[in-house]
Design a protein around this motif. Structure first.
Motif, short mmCIF file in Angstrom:
data_model
loop_
_atom_site.label_atom_id
_atom_site.label_comp_id
_atom_site.label_asym_id
_atom_site.label_seq_id
_atom_site.Cartn_x
_atom_site.Cartn_y
_atom_site.Cartn_z
N ALA A 1 0.83 -1.21 0.00
CA ALA A 1 0.00 0.00 0.00
C ALA A 1 0.87 1.27 0.00
O ALA A 1 0.35 2.37 0.10
CB ALA A 1 -0.92 -0.01 1.21
N GLY A 2 2.19 1.10 -0.07
CA GLY A 2 3.08 2.25 -0.18
C GLY A 2 3.70 2.74 1.11
O GLY A 2 4.37 3.77 1.12
N TYR A 3 3.52 2.02 2.19
CA TYR A 3 4.12 2.41 3.47
C TYR A 3 5.50 1.77 3.62
O TYR A 3 5.75 0.69 3.10
CB TYR A 3 3.24 1.96 4.65
N GLU A 4 6.37 2.44 4.35
CA GLU A 4 7.66 1.86 4.71
C GLU A 4 7.48 1.23 6.09
O GLU A 4 6.91 1.86 6.99
CB GLU A 4 8.73 2.95 4.76
N VAL A 5 7.93 0.00 6.27
CA VAL A 5 7.70 -0.73 7.51
C VAL A 5 9.02 -1.01 8.22
O VAL A 5 9.98 -1.47 7.61
CB VAL A 5 6.96 -2.06 7.25
N ILE A 6 9.05 -0.70 9.50
CA ILE A 6 10.18 -1.02 10.36
C ILE A 6 9.64 -2.06 11.35
O ILE A 6 8.62 -1.83 11.99
CB ILE A 6 10.67 0.22 11.13
N GLU A 7 10.33 -3.20 11.47
CA GLU A 7 9.83 -4.28 12.31
C GLU A 7 10.61 -4.38 13.62
O GLU A 7 11.81 -4.16 13.66
CB GLU A 7 9.96 -5.62 11.58
N ALA A 8 9.87 -4.74 14.69
CA ALA A 8 10.47 -5.05 15.99
C ALA A 8 9.77 -6.29 16.54
O ALA A 8 8.58 -6.50 16.29
CB ALA A 8 10.32 -3.87 16.95
N ARG A 9 10.52 -7.11 17.29
CA ARG A 9 9.98 -8.38 17.81
C ARG A 9 9.30 -8.25 19.16
O ARG A 9 8.59 -9.15 19.58
CB ARG A 9 11.10 -9.41 17.91
N ASP A 10 9.57 -7.16 19.87
CA ASP A 10 8.95 -6.97 21.18
C ASP A 10 9.02 -5.50 21.55
O ASP A 10 9.65 -4.70 20.85
CB ASP A 10 9.61 -7.84 22.26
N GLY A 11 8.37 -5.15 22.66
CA GLY A 11 8.30 -3.76 23.07
C GLY A 11 9.65 -3.13 23.34
O GLY A 11 9.88 -1.97 23.00
N GLN A 12 10.57 -3.89 23.93
CA GLN A 12 11.89 -3.35 24.23
C GLN A 12 12.66 -3.03 22.96
O GLN A 12 13.27 -1.98 22.84
CB GLN A 12 12.69 -4.32 25.12
N GLU A 13 12.62 -3.94 21.99
CA GLU A 13 13.29 -3.69 20.71
C GLU A 13 12.68 -2.46 20.02
O GLU A 13 13.39 -1.63 19.47
CB GLU A 13 13.20 -4.91 19.81
N ALA A 14 11.36 -2.34 20.09
CA ALA A 14 10.68 -1.19 19.49
C ALA A 14 11.12 0.11 20.14
O ALA A 14 11.35 1.11 19.45
CB ALA A 14 9.17 -1.35 19.61
N LEU A 15 11.25 0.10 21.47
CA LEU A 15 11.71 1.31 22.18
C LEU A 15 13.12 1.69 21.77
O LEU A 15 13.45 2.86 21.69
CB LEU A 15 11.67 1.08 23.69
N ASP A 16 13.96 0.69 21.54
CA ASP A 16 15.33 0.95 21.11
C ASP A 16 15.37 1.55 19.70
O ASP A 16 16.18 2.42 19.40
CB ASP A 16 16.17 -0.34 21.13
N ILE A 17 14.49 1.09 18.83
CA ILE A 17 14.44 1.53 17.43
C ILE A 17 13.73 2.87 17.29
O ILE A 17 14.12 3.71 16.48
CB ILE A 17 13.69 0.48 16.57
N TYR A 18 12.66 3.09 18.05
CA TYR A 18 11.75 4.21 17.84
C TYR A 18 12.41 5.59 17.74
O TYR A 18 12.11 6.33 16.79
CB TYR A 18 10.65 4.22 18.92
N PRO A 19 13.30 5.98 18.66
CA PRO A 19 13.79 7.37 18.64
C PRO A 19 14.35 7.84 17.31
O PRO A 19 14.10 8.96 16.90
CB PRO A 19 14.87 7.38 19.73
N GLY A 20 15.08 7.02 16.59
CA GLY A 20 15.65 7.46 15.33
C GLY A 20 14.94 6.95 14.10
O GLY A 20 15.42 7.08 12.98
N SER A 21 13.77 6.36 14.30
CA SER A 21 13.09 5.68 13.19
C SER A 21 12.35 6.60 12.24
O SER A 21 12.13 6.26 11.09
CB SER A 21 12.09 4.66 13.76
N GLY A 22 11.90 7.73 12.72
CA GLY A 22 11.08 8.61 11.89
C GLY A 22 9.69 8.06 11.66
O GLY A 22 9.00 8.45 10.71
N ALA A 23 9.25 7.16 12.54
CA ALA A 23 7.95 6.52 12.37
C ALA A 23 6.80 7.52 12.52
O ALA A 23 6.82 8.37 13.41
CB ALA A 23 7.78 5.39 13.39
N SER A 24 5.82 7.40 11.62
CA SER A 24 4.61 8.22 11.66
C SER A 24 3.50 7.53 12.43
O SER A 24 2.47 8.14 12.71
CB SER A 24 4.10 8.49 10.24
N MET A 25 3.70 6.22 12.70
CA MET A 25 2.67 5.43 13.37
C MET A 25 3.33 4.22 14.00
O MET A 25 4.36 3.74 13.53
CB MET A 25 1.63 4.98 12.35
#
Length: 122
Positions: A25-49
């Motif tokens: 559908a045209g979105y860029e997806v960043i994957e994480a396996r659990d909440g801790q990994e997501a927290l580590d990735i999130y700050p520099g990810s540029g995620a909109s959602m």
């Protein structure tokens, strides 16, 4: 590429299906396996959602939502809970912590895209 979505689920098959659906559908997806990994990735990810499962190892979806909402600039980040849980009490708790919406698994690709588009204002 479209907007970036940080997707968090401990199931590889769910991540694969969601990534396929969202990327088509045209979105860029960043994957994480659990909440801790997501927290580590999130700050520099540029995620909109953020789309997160509820029940995961290390840090569950509630903990992730709570931690993300504490971060500067994350107050209005759309967060969708995608889980097998459907109890109203669990939905209410997620909403209190800052979830923007809730999708129950198994999900249909068109349902996921409709909710994502609605929340991102497409």
């Amino acid at each position: 590429m479209g907007k970036k979505i940080l997707m968090v689920d401990d199931s590889a098959s769910v991540r694969q299906m969601m990534s396929f659906t969202l990327q088509n559908a045209g979105y860029e997806v960043i994957e994480a396996r659990d909440g801790q990994e997501a927290l580590d990735i999130y700050p520099g990810s540029g995620a909109s959602m953020l789309i997160t499962d509820l029940n995961m190892p290390k840090m569950d979806g509630y903990g992730l939502i709570e931690e993300v909402r504490r971060r500067p600039g994350s107050r209005f980040l759309p967060i969708i809970m995608l889980t097998t849980e459907s109890e109203q009490g669990k939905k209410d708790q997620a909403k209190e912590l800052g979830a923007s919406g809730w999708i129950t698994k198994p999900f249909r690709p068109d349902q996921l895209l409709k909710v994502v588009g609605m929340v991102l204002g497409h």
